[in-house]
Design a protein around this motif. Structure first.
Motif, mmCIF file in Angstrom:
data_model
loop_
_atom_site.group_PDB
_atom_site.id
_atom_site.type_symbol
_atom_site.label_atom_id
_atom_site.label_comp_id
_atom_site.label_asym_id
_atom_site.label_seq_id
_atom_site.Cartn_x
_atom_site.Cartn_y
_atom_site.Cartn_z
ATOM 1 N N TRP A 154 0.817 -1.226 0.000
ATOM 2 C CA TRP A 154 0.000 0.000 0.000
ATOM 3 C C TRP A 154 0.841 1.262 0.000
ATOM 4 O O TRP A 154 0.455 2.275 -0.589
ATOM 5 C CB TRP A 154 -0.993 -0.006 1.164
ATOM 6 C CG TRP A 154 -2.074 -0.991 0.886
ATOM 7 C CD1 TRP A 154 -2.301 -2.169 1.537
ATOM 8 C CD2 TRP A 154 -3.064 -0.927 -0.168
ATOM 9 N NE1 TRP A 154 -3.349 -2.838 0.949
ATOM 10 C CE2 TRP A 154 -3.837 -2.113 -0.081
ATOM 11 C CE3 TRP A 154 -3.347 -0.010 -1.171
ATOM 12 C CZ2 TRP A 154 -4.890 -2.377 -0.962
ATOM 13 C CZ3 TRP A 154 -4.396 -0.273 -2.044
ATOM 14 C CH2 TRP A 154 -5.147 -1.442 -1.937
ATOM 15 N N VAL B 265 1.938 1.627 -3.576
ATOM 16 C CA VAL B 265 0.780 2.074 -4.367
ATOM 17 C C VAL B 265 0.595 3.576 -4.178
ATOM 18 O O VAL B 265 0.434 4.334 -5.143
ATOM 19 C CB VAL B 265 -0.504 1.310 -3.961
ATOM 20 C CG1 VAL B 265 -1.748 1.987 -4.530
ATOM 21 C CG2 VAL B 265 -0.436 -0.136 -4.438
ATOM 22 N N LEU C 144 3.271 0.069 -11.283
ATOM 23 C CA LEU C 144 2.032 -0.158 -10.541
ATOM 24 C C LEU C 144 1.311 -1.408 -11.054
ATOM 25 O O LEU C 144 0.724 -2.164 -10.269
ATOM 26 C CB LEU C 144 1.133 1.082 -10.663
ATOM 27 C CG LEU C 144 -0.043 1.194 -9.708
ATOM 28 C CD1 LEU C 144 0.397 1.083 -8.259
ATOM 29 C CD2 LEU C 144 -0.782 2.514 -9.921
ATOM 30 N N THR D 93 0.793 -4.595 -8.626
ATOM 31 C CA THR D 93 -0.570 -5.007 -8.278
ATOM 32 C C THR D 93 -0.846 -6.438 -8.734
ATOM 33 O O THR D 93 -1.482 -7.217 -8.025
ATOM 34 C CB THR D 93 -1.583 -4.033 -8.906
ATOM 35 O OG1 THR D 93 -1.183 -2.712 -8.597
ATOM 36 C CG2 THR D 93 -2.975 -4.266 -8.365
ATOM 37 N N ARG E 56 -1.865 -9.439 -6.248
ATOM 38 C CA ARG E 56 -3.108 -10.205 -6.412
ATOM 39 C C ARG E 56 -2.820 -11.696 -6.587
ATOM 40 O O ARG E 56 -3.541 -12.528 -6.055
ATOM 41 C CB ARG E 56 -3.900 -9.673 -7.603
ATOM 42 C CG ARG E 56 -4.549 -8.337 -7.321
ATOM 43 C CD ARG E 56 -5.898 -8.261 -8.017
ATOM 44 N NE ARG E 56 -6.651 -7.102 -7.572
ATOM 45 C CZ ARG E 56 -7.807 -7.195 -6.928
ATOM 46 N NH1 ARG E 56 -8.320 -8.369 -6.659
ATOM 47 N NH2 ARG E 56 -8.446 -6.107 -6.572
ATOM 48 N N PRO F 98 -3.535 -0.690 -14.436
ATOM 49 C CA PRO F 98 -3.346 -0.810 -12.990
ATOM 50 C C PRO F 98 -4.574 -0.331 -12.203
ATOM 51 O O PRO F 98 -4.859 -0.843 -11.116
ATOM 52 C CB PRO F 98 -2.130 0.086 -12.702
ATOM 53 C CG PRO F 98 -2.029 1.001 -13.861
ATOM 54 C CD PRO F 98 -2.564 0.247 -15.038
ATOM 55 N N LEU G 64 -6.133 -2.787 -9.486
ATOM 56 C CA LEU G 64 -6.104 -2.312 -8.108
ATOM 57 C C LEU G 64 -7.506 -2.323 -7.498
ATOM 58 O O LEU G 64 -7.705 -2.776 -6.377
ATOM 59 C CB LEU G 64 -5.530 -0.894 -8.097
ATOM 60 C CG LEU G 64 -4.993 -0.329 -6.805
ATOM 61 C CD1 LEU G 64 -3.902 -1.217 -6.241
ATOM 62 C CD2 LEU G 64 -4.441 1.065 -7.064
ATOM 63 N N THR H 182 -9.522 6.564 -7.624
ATOM 64 C CA THR H 182 -8.940 5.306 -7.138
ATOM 65 C C THR H 182 -8.952 5.304 -5.610
ATOM 66 O O THR H 182 -9.405 4.344 -4.977
ATOM 67 C CB THR H 182 -7.477 5.144 -7.622
ATOM 68 O OG1 THR H 182 -7.446 5.214 -9.044
ATOM 69 C CG2 THR H 182 -6.888 3.818 -7.169
#
Ligand SMILES: [Zn+2]
Length: 272
Positions: A117, A120, A145, A149, A153, A203, A207, A253
């Motif tokens: 985070w 990010v 990014l 991400t 994931r 991204p 995200l 976002t």
């Protein structure tokens, strides 16, 4: 009860964040000017004179130089202190949130999650400021990014924290939004949306995930319309002038990451 150590640590993190923010400014400038990120000392963007270390102290230098270059007196961009302040604040916010939430997770996620985070947040700051100042979304930031991400994931899915089907839906949502942005870019011939925004859809989708990617897209257009109309009303921009869309994507976002699930629950309750 907030301890003294907590306050001191917050201040230290703010200073560290401000220093990193100062470096982000260099990265943004060098990315858009195709210069190396690491080689060479900081120079004045106008007279290209090397900046002395004591004129390069985050936040402070801008104010004691009166917002001007020491040598050529060209006004320095306000984006310097702003990005330094924002990055400092990001670190403090991250630390406060982290001491509340990240403790709940198990190892190794107690390390991976906060690190993810924070990275990010830094990437989003780069994209936000680069697009506002230079109307460019650096490819490096988008690529970073995206990979970050995707890896996050995949790790969550392999560890069983996320369901594989969610990953599939997320890819699908990303493709839909990417296609939508690409279509807009094609139809408006790059006037309504830059190609950087189209690339950022990747991204952005990964995200936010399914179905939040659609909420994020909706927010971005609402914010864009409100601010765009506001700027026109204030006669700062005309209809023909481009307003960068990247900052709205970044803001939406963040808003969607924080509120997206609530919005989705409210919306689906209306449909029932
Ligand atoms: Zn100068």
């Amino acid at each position: 009860m907030i301890s003294l150590a907590f306050v001191l640590l917050s201040l230290a993190l703010f200073a560290l964040g401000a220093a990193i923010g100062s470096f982000l400014n260099v990265i943004i400038y060098r990315s858009v000017h195709n210069e190396s990120w690491v080689v060479g000392r900081s120079k004045c963007e106008s007279c290209h004179k090397q900046i002395k270390w004591y004129d390069n102290i985050p936040l402070f230098s801008y104010f004691w130089l009166g917002g001007k270059c020491r040598y050529c007196k060209t006004p320095l961009s306000l984006s310097h202190p702003v990005i330094e302040f924002m990055t400092g604040s990001l670190f403090v916010w991250w630390f406060w949130m982290g001491s509340l939430f990240f403790r709940l997770t198990q190892h190794p996620f107690s390390v991976i999650q906060p690190l993810f985070w924070l990275l990010v947040g830094l990437s989003l700051l780069i994209i936000f400021f680069a697009d506002i100042r230079y109307m460019i979304i650096p490819d490096e930031a988008v690529a970073f990014l995206t990979i970050l991400t995707l890896l996050y994931r995949i790790t969550l899915t392999l560890a069983g924290v996320m369901q594989p089907i969610d990953f599939v839906w997320t890819i699908l949502g990303t493709l839909i939004v990417f296609g939508f942005f690409f279509g807009l870019w094609k139809i408006t011939r790059g006037k309504g949306m830059g190609f950087g925004d189209v690339k950022f859809a990747v991204p952005f989708g990964l995200l936010l995930g399914w179905p939040n990617v659609f909420i994020g897209t909706f927010f971005a257009f609402v914010f864009g319309a409100v601010i765009g109309l506001g700027l026109m009303a204030a006669k700062k921009k005309t209809l023909r002038q481009a307003v960068p869309f990247g900052p709205f994507l970044v803001i939406s976002t963040i808003v969607t990451l924080v509120f997206g699930t609530h919005v989705w629950q409210w919306y689906s309750s209306l449909l029932q």
